[in-house]
Design a protein around this motif. Structure first.
Motif, PDB file in Angstrom:
ATOM      1  N   ILE A 113       0.866  -1.179   0.000  1.00 33.32           N
ATOM      2  CA  ILE A 113       0.000   0.000   0.000  1.00 33.32           C
ATOM      3  C   ILE A 113       0.904   1.231   0.000  1.00 33.32           C
ATOM      4  N   MET A 162      -3.141  10.295  -0.539  1.00 28.10           N
ATOM      5  CA  MET A 162      -3.832   9.270  -1.315  1.00 28.10           C
ATOM      6  C   MET A 162      -3.083   7.953  -1.183  1.00 28.10           C
ATOM      7  N   ALA A 163      -3.834   6.867  -1.212  1.00 28.44           N
ATOM      8  CA  ALA A 163      -3.246   5.531  -1.082  1.00 28.44           C
ATOM      9  C   ALA A 163      -3.669   4.667  -2.256  1.00 28.44           C
ATOM     10  N   THR A 164      -2.719   3.945  -2.810  1.00 30.87           N
ATOM     11  CA  THR A 164      -3.003   2.956  -3.849  1.00 30.87           C
ATOM     12  C   THR A 164      -2.570   1.590  -3.322  1.00 30.87           C
ATOM     13  N   ILE A 165      -3.337   0.561  -3.676  1.00 35.21           N
ATOM     14  CA  ILE A 165      -3.125  -0.784  -3.148  1.00 35.21           C
ATOM     15  C   ILE A 165      -2.741  -1.716  -4.295  1.00 35.21           C
ATOM     16  N   TYR A 166      -1.688  -2.505  -4.072  1.00 32.86           N
ATOM     17  CA  TYR A 166      -1.197  -3.421  -5.097  1.00 32.86           C
ATOM     18  C   TYR A 166      -0.984  -4.811  -4.491  1.00 32.86           C
ATOM     19  N   VAL A 179      -3.202  -3.642  -9.491  1.00 36.38           N
ATOM     20  CA  VAL A 179      -3.927  -2.658  -8.685  1.00 36.38           C
ATOM     21  C   VAL A 179      -5.126  -3.337  -8.031  1.00 36.38           C
ATOM     22  N   PRO A 182      -8.545  -2.303  -6.902  1.00 34.42           N
ATOM     23  CA  PRO A 182      -9.489  -1.187  -6.928  1.00 34.42           C
ATOM     24  C   PRO A 182     -10.624  -1.387  -5.928  1.00 34.42           C
ATOM     25  N   ARG A 200     -12.833   2.960  -7.987  1.00 39.18           N
ATOM     26  CA  ARG A 200     -11.810   3.854  -7.441  1.00 39.18           C
ATOM     27  C   ARG A 200     -10.460   3.145  -7.474  1.00 39.18           C
ATOM     28  N   LEU A 201      -9.473   3.825  -8.017  1.00 39.73           N
ATOM     29  CA  LEU A 201      -8.132   3.249  -8.082  1.00 39.73           C
ATOM     30  C   LEU A 201      -7.246   3.735  -6.947  1.00 39.73           C
ATOM     31  N   TYR A 202      -7.764   4.630  -6.115  1.00 41.19           N
ATOM     32  CA  TYR A 202      -7.015   5.110  -4.960  1.00 41.19           C
ATOM     33  C   TYR A 202      -7.998   5.561  -3.885  1.00 41.19           C
ATOM     34  N   TYR A 206      -9.889  -7.424  -5.397  1.00 36.46           N
ATOM     35  CA  TYR A 206     -10.539  -6.113  -5.374  1.00 36.46           C
ATOM     36  C   TYR A 206     -11.419  -5.998  -4.139  1.00 36.46           C
TER      37      TYR A 206
END
Length: 199
Positions: free
Chosen positions: A57, A72-76, A91, A93, A105-107, A172
């Motif tokens: 994250i 902002m946070a993106t999760i992988y 990703v 989402p 939402r991607l973030y 997801y």
């Protein structure tokens, strides 16, 4: 296949059938998260395990040089790859149920003003929890950042696309239900602490 705002019509019909039962009170959330606990996140790279998946994250700040900077946070997650020597990152989402909301939402956001946070989130997981959860807290914005307004908690479950459903990634978050705070708040973190016991 008919599509509306990027959402297949069959999914919209399913959504419309579910909507009356999707809104809950905060009291109904007691015990919702089993033995899960909130994941501590810091600015930068956070390495965790969500639902048995190695997950990174990434939390970064969007500086505004005023009172309205935000994070902002993106999760992988590591997913299927054509080469065993080069693991692929995917990703993770967040899918919403209401077509009028941002469907995918991607973030995730954390931010607001100098007085109060209008957006924040928490992820709940543990080795013993049956489900990994995401809570996205949103406060209505009317006259100012400093007013107490209605707060809504959007609750999601982590899911796997084991059957290779078209349009869905390997892992997801899927919308589960919405919880409305029992009273207005200025700050969504205060609302989560008071209404859900989440800090």
């Amino acid at each position: 296949m008919l599509v509306l705002a990027g959402v297949p019509m069959r999914r919209i019909f399913y959504i419309c059938a579910l909507l009356p039962g999707l809104v809950m009170t905060s009291a109904a959330l007691a015990g919702q998260f089993d033995n899960a606990h909130p994941v501590a996140l810091n600015n930068g790279f956070n390495h965790v395990v969500l639902g048995g998946h190695k997950t990174t994250i990434v939390v970064a700040k969007r500086e505004n040089y005023n009172a309205h900077s935000f994070s902002m946070a993106t999760i992988y997650t590591q997913g299927p790859s054509d080469s065993p020597d080069e693991p692929a990152w995917n990703v993770v989402p967040v899918f919403n149920v209401d077509p009028k909301d941002q469907y995918e939402r991607l973030y995730l956001l954390k931010g607001g003003g100098a007085d109060c946070l209008l957006h924040d989130f928490r992820i709940f997981t543990s080795a013993h929890a049956a489900t990994t959860w995401l809570i996205r807290a949103e406060r209505d914005m009317k006259l100012s950042y400093a007013d107490a307004e209605p707060v809504h908690f959007y609750v999601y479950r982590l899911k796997e696309n084991k059957d290779g459903e078209i349009g869905r990634p390997p892992v997801y978050f899927e919308f589960d239900h919405r919880v409305d705070a029992s009273k207005p708040y200025c700050d969504v973190d205060e609302a989560m602490a008071s209404e859900l016991g989440v800090r």
